[in-house]
Design a protein around this motif. Structure first.
Motif, PDB file in Angstrom:
ATOM      1  N   TYR A  13       0.832  -1.205   0.000  1.00 19.20           N
ATOM      2  CA  TYR A  13       0.000   0.000   0.000  1.00 19.20           C
ATOM      3  C   TYR A  13       0.868   1.257   0.000  1.00 19.20           C
ATOM      4  CZ  TYR A  13      -3.182   3.603   1.719  1.00 19.20           C
ATOM      5  OH  TYR A  13      -3.901   4.766   1.870  1.00 19.20           O
ATOM      6  N   TYR A  14       1.845   1.319   0.926  1.00 16.35           N
ATOM      7  CA  TYR A  14       2.701   2.501   0.993  1.00 16.35           C
ATOM      8  C   TYR A  14       3.536   2.656  -0.267  1.00 16.35           C
ATOM      9  CZ  TYR A  14       1.685   3.838   5.780  1.00 16.35           C
ATOM     10  OH  TYR A  14       1.058   4.287   6.909  1.00 16.35           O
TER      11      TYR A  14
ATOM     12  N   THR B 195      -4.753  -1.737  -4.306  1.00 23.78           N
ATOM     13  CA  THR B 195      -3.782  -0.655  -4.130  1.00 23.78           C
ATOM     14  C   THR B 195      -3.438   0.023  -5.446  1.00 23.78           C
ATOM     15  OG1 THR B 195      -1.981  -2.281  -4.249  1.00 23.78           O
ATOM     16  CG2 THR B 195      -2.781  -1.677  -2.066  1.00 23.78           C
ATOM     17  N   SER B 196      -3.478  -0.707  -6.551  1.00 27.92           N
ATOM     18  CA  SER B 196      -3.213  -0.078  -7.846  1.00 27.92           C
ATOM     19  C   SER B 196      -4.322   0.904  -8.208  1.00 27.92           C
ATOM     20  CB  SER B 196      -3.072  -1.142  -8.931  1.00 27.92           C
ATOM     21  OG  SER B 196      -4.303  -1.817  -9.142  1.00 27.92           O
TER      22      SER B 196
ATOM     23  N   GLN C 243       2.613   1.870  -3.287  1.00 25.90           N
ATOM     24  CA  GLN C 243       1.748   2.426  -4.321  1.00 25.90           C
ATOM     25  C   GLN C 243       1.399   3.887  -4.037  1.00 25.90           C
ATOM     26  OE1 GLN C 243       2.003   0.536  -6.760  1.00 25.90           O
ATOM     27  NE2 GLN C 243       0.191  -0.728  -7.001  1.00 25.90           N
ATOM     28  N   ILE C 244       1.065   4.185  -2.784  1.00 21.49           N
ATOM     29  CA  ILE C 244       0.642   5.550  -2.445  1.00 21.49           C
ATOM     30  C   ILE C 244       1.803   6.533  -2.587  1.00 21.49           C
ATOM     31  CG2 ILE C 244      -0.218   7.024  -0.598  1.00 21.49           C
ATOM     32  CD1 ILE C 244      -2.320   5.185  -1.828  1.00 21.49           C
TER      33      ILE C 244
ATOM     34  N   ALA D  53      -5.855   2.732  -5.991  1.00 28.92           N
ATOM     35  CA  ALA D  53      -5.524   3.923  -5.208  1.00 28.92           C
ATOM     36  C   ALA D  53      -4.432   4.731  -5.904  1.00 28.92           C
ATOM     37  CB  ALA D  53      -5.069   3.510  -3.803  1.00 28.92           C
ATOM     38  N   TYR D  54      -3.456   4.043  -6.480  1.00 30.92           N
ATOM     39  CA  TYR D  54      -2.390   4.714  -7.244  1.00 30.92           C
ATOM     40  C   TYR D  54      -2.984   5.459  -8.444  1.00 30.92           C
ATOM     41  CZ  TYR D  54       1.827   5.102 -10.172  1.00 30.92           C
ATOM     42  OH  TYR D  54       2.848   5.567 -10.956  1.00 30.92           O
TER      43      TYR D  54
ATOM     44  N   VAL E  91      -5.002  -7.808  -3.315  1.00 33.19           N
ATOM     45  CA  VAL E  91      -4.441  -6.644  -2.625  1.00 33.19           C
ATOM     46  C   VAL E  91      -3.770  -5.701  -3.615  1.00 33.19           C
ATOM     47  CG1 VAL E  91      -2.632  -5.915  -1.017  1.00 33.19           C
ATOM     48  CG2 VAL E  91      -4.165  -7.770  -0.397  1.00 33.19           C
ATOM     49  N   TYR E  92      -3.026  -6.247  -4.535  1.00 27.66           N
ATOM     50  CA  TYR E  92      -2.341  -5.399  -5.503  1.00 27.66           C
ATOM     51  C   TYR E  92      -3.341  -4.688  -6.420  1.00 27.66           C
ATOM     52  CZ  TYR E  92       2.528  -4.439  -6.486  1.00 27.66           C
ATOM     53  OH  TYR E  92       3.771  -3.859  -6.521  1.00 27.66           O
TER      54      TYR E  92
END
Length: 681
Positions: free
Chosen positions: A577-578, A671-672, A580-581, A674-675, A667-668
């Motif tokens: 997560y971190y 998070t992607s 990607q963010i 969010a990116y 999960v990926y």
């Protein structure tokens, strides 16, 4: 400045960066919760009152240390993302008049607020779920307990102390970073790219060599004890090699892609490759961290699950039948046929009197000793030589059991025939050839065949060194000759008579009580006979009674393994997560420029997918590779716990990998997205 200025400023900073701080605080709180639960179970009177409860508590104590160390390492790693994100803000404060002392006070209040929030939330969750965890643990080890809610003040203090110390270290590390960086560099921290590491090829080759050496250790070691001794060395080697390969490999990979003009100068690839070049070392370190955590999850889940679900298989290996009598003598005297027939006759009579019938009877003798097997076939039994090897590698040390051919044929339903001086061989935990074995005194026997099954593993399953069983026709003569030589050298050996059986006609509990009474009577009878072996003892093992202890040990390990796996998964998720963010914020300006020159939302999505597909499967593939080479290591170490069911271990390992791969992909994907939302604003 007015009192309360720094706390308000710290709260405002965290609130404005809630996208970064919220997951960190949640994970911090969950780790506090896990630590409290493990400490609570260590001191639980309910757990200690169970059969095998002391073993479970000791297992949980191991989890306390593992959890504390992992929490410190992981919070240090993820905290670096927060500090990197806040450096520009700290630089602005510095330019506006705050000195390093003021920034130190701000950092102090931020860390204090994060610790307070995490402890309050984590301990509340820990108290709330501690009893549930206790009930799950009790259920796993197949016990029953009444519900009574309780709070452990000692666990509260210990948990607060552990994470208080970690927070102090985090604060000092952050303070050191700020003091070493000028205001200008703080302002430019997010726009500075990374220089590629020097001697890049050298790092990659070194990492590859270390990894190959670790893999060689994993597949070449045969002894379970040696595997246990070298396991942690191999783990450290794999961790170091993974970081070296991925940091160096990411640089080389990006350069290779950059040199491919048709690939690099493509709208979907140009931004993704240039973004990876912008943070080459950090990208590799992040992928390596995810890979190591994934491997830890896979190894922990597969091994502890196999131990728990393989309890029945382990019990069948350790105890040939439900009731197992073992008469043993340490002076090597052979058990006479008349004496054994008299003793077994009393067993049958007692069972018949109590309305029970013996079934699946296993009746055999064995003679065992441990020695150093030399190239010429000589079994060296000198204690000093054997002990010298045992304390190092166990190379050549072997446990030898001699079994009468008549007993083997009767127990296995075979009709083998052998001449004096010949033997059939059964190997356990060894692939070495044993064409001949020469015992002390020149008693040499030649192996003329090999059998794939043996009467029972109960005598040598718990041995840490390899075992061979030699089935010989002249057992009485051979053992008397060997005993005569060993007695002169004052070397002890063992002679056993195993009488194992199942029964019918009674409930399990009632039958166990009656067979225990039988054991007491046989023990008295054994010492009343003058014609039996001297210095002889008798033991009784009941499989159903031993089952509770094994479920306690393996159930405790399984429960702890699931808890730690959950923590490792949370760690991997937070790192992804971190990653990607933080990369999204860093790439936002570049994507904004590309949109101004005509890049569409669809092309942004294609570029993001290109970047993800370039590196996404790498940690998962590497974790699978590590797991494959670790499998021989794991299987050998689990034999020390009595698990020899390799198909079960392989099946559970494969299922664990597939389930983890599915969760990893999900999960990926989240998070992607969010990116994408950050860079497409």
């Amino acid at each position: 400045m007015r009192f309360g200025f720094y706390p308000r400023l710290a709260c405002n900073g965290m609130r404005k960066n809630k996208q970064m701080y919220a997951p960190y605080l949640l994970t911090f709180a969950l780790m506090v919760m896990m630590q409290y639960i493990i400490l609570f179970l260590c001191g639980s009177d309910v757990v200690r009152s169970l059969r095998g409860g002391t073993t479970v508590c000791q297992t949980m104590l191991l989890g306390v240390y593992v959890m504390a160390v992992f929490s410190a390492i992981f919070l240090f790693y993820t905290n670096s993302f927060l500090i990197r994100r806040r450096k520009m803000e700290f630089g602005l404060y510095n330019v506006l008049g705050m000195n390093k002392g003021n920034l130190a006070k701000l950092l102090f209040w931020e860390n204090l607020i994060m610790l307070a929030v995490s402890l309050i939330l984590g301990l509340l969750l820990g108290i709330l779920f501690s009893k549930l965890a206790e009930l799950i643990l009790v259920n796993i080890i197949a016990e029953k307990v009444s519900f009574s809610f309780s709070i452990s003040p000692k666990s509260l203090y210990q948990t607060a102390g552990i994470f208080g110390c970690i927070t102090v270290l985090l604060y000092l590390r952050s303070l050191l970073q700020i003091r070493r960086t000028s205001a200008v560099n703080l302002m430019k921290s997010e726009s500075l790219g990374e220089k590629p590491p020097r001697a890049n090829w050298l790092l990659g080759v070194l990492g590859l060599l270390v990894l190959v050496l670790a893999y060689y250790l994993a597949v070449s070691i045969e002894s379970p004890l040696a595997a246990l001794m070298w396991f942690f060395v191999a783990v450290i080697m794999v961790i170091v090699a993974t970081y070296l390969i991925m940091i160096a490999g990411s640089v080389m990979f990006c350069r290779i892609l950059q040199k491919r003009k048709k690939y690099y100068y493509h709208p979907a690839h140009f931004v993704s490759v240039s973004s990876m070049l912008f943070r080459m070392k950090r990208n590799g370190a992040g992928l390596a961290s995810v890979c190591i955590l994934a491997t830890m999850v896979l190894v922990t889940c597969s091994s502890t699950s196999s131990l728990y679900f393989g309890v029945e298989s382990t019990l069948r290996n350790l105890y040939a039948r439900e009731y197992n009598f073992d008469a043993y003598s340490y002076n090597g005297e052979a058990f006479q046929d008349s004496w054994r027939e008299d003793l077994s006759g009393q067993m049958y009579a007692f069972l018949e009197e109590n309305g029970m019938t013996a079934e699946n009877v296993l009746d055999y003798r064995s003679y065992n000793l441990t020695g150093l097997y030399t190239e010429g076939g000589l079994l060296e039994t000198d204690h000093e030589k054997v002990d010298a090897v045992t304390q190092t590698t166990l190379a050549g040390v072997v446990n030898v059991e001699l079994v009468p051919l008549a007993d083997f044929n009767r127990g296995m339903g075979t009709d083998y025939s052998l001449a004096p001086g010949q033997a059939l061989l059964y190997r356990f935990r060894t692939g070495r050839d044993y064409p001949a074995v020469e015992f002390p005194g020149g008693n040499r026997i030649h192996v003329v065949g090999e059998v794939k099954e043996c009467l029972s593993h109960s005598g040598f399953t718990e041995m840490i060194c390899p075992t061979i069983v030699l089935i010989v026709p002249d057992w009485e003569v051979l053992t008397e000759r060997i005993s005569a030589v060993l007695n002169e050298e004052n070397i002890s050996m063992g002679c056993d008579w195993m009488f194992c059986f199942d029964i019918s006609g009674e409930e399990e509990q009632q039958a166990a009580e009656k067979v225990t009474q039988l054991g007491e009577k046989l023990h008295e009878f054994l010492y009343s006979r003058e014609d039996g072996p001297q210095n002889c003892g008798l033991s009784l093992s009941i499989r159903s009674e031993e089952r509770e202890g094994y479920y306690a040990l393996n159930g405790g390990l399984f429960f702890l393994g699931m808890l730690l796996s959950l923590v490792f998964i949370l760690g991997a998720v937070l790192i992804i997560y971190y990653k990607q963010i933080s990369e999204g914020f860093e790439d936002c300006d570049r994507f904004e420029i590309m949109q101004k020159v005509g890049m569409t939302k669809r092309e942004i999505r294609r570029s993001i997918n290109s970047q993800l597909l370039t590196v996404f499967f790498l940690p998962l593939v590497f974790a699978g590779l590590h797991l494959c080479f670790a499998f021989p290591f794991i299987s050998k170490m689990l034999t020390l716990f009595g698990l020899h069911n390799i198909p079960l271990l392989a099946g559970i390992t494969l299922i664990t990998y597939l389930v983890f791969g599915l969760c990893y992909t999900l999960v990926y994907k989240i998070t992607s997205n969010a990116y994408y939302r950050i860079v497409s604003q």
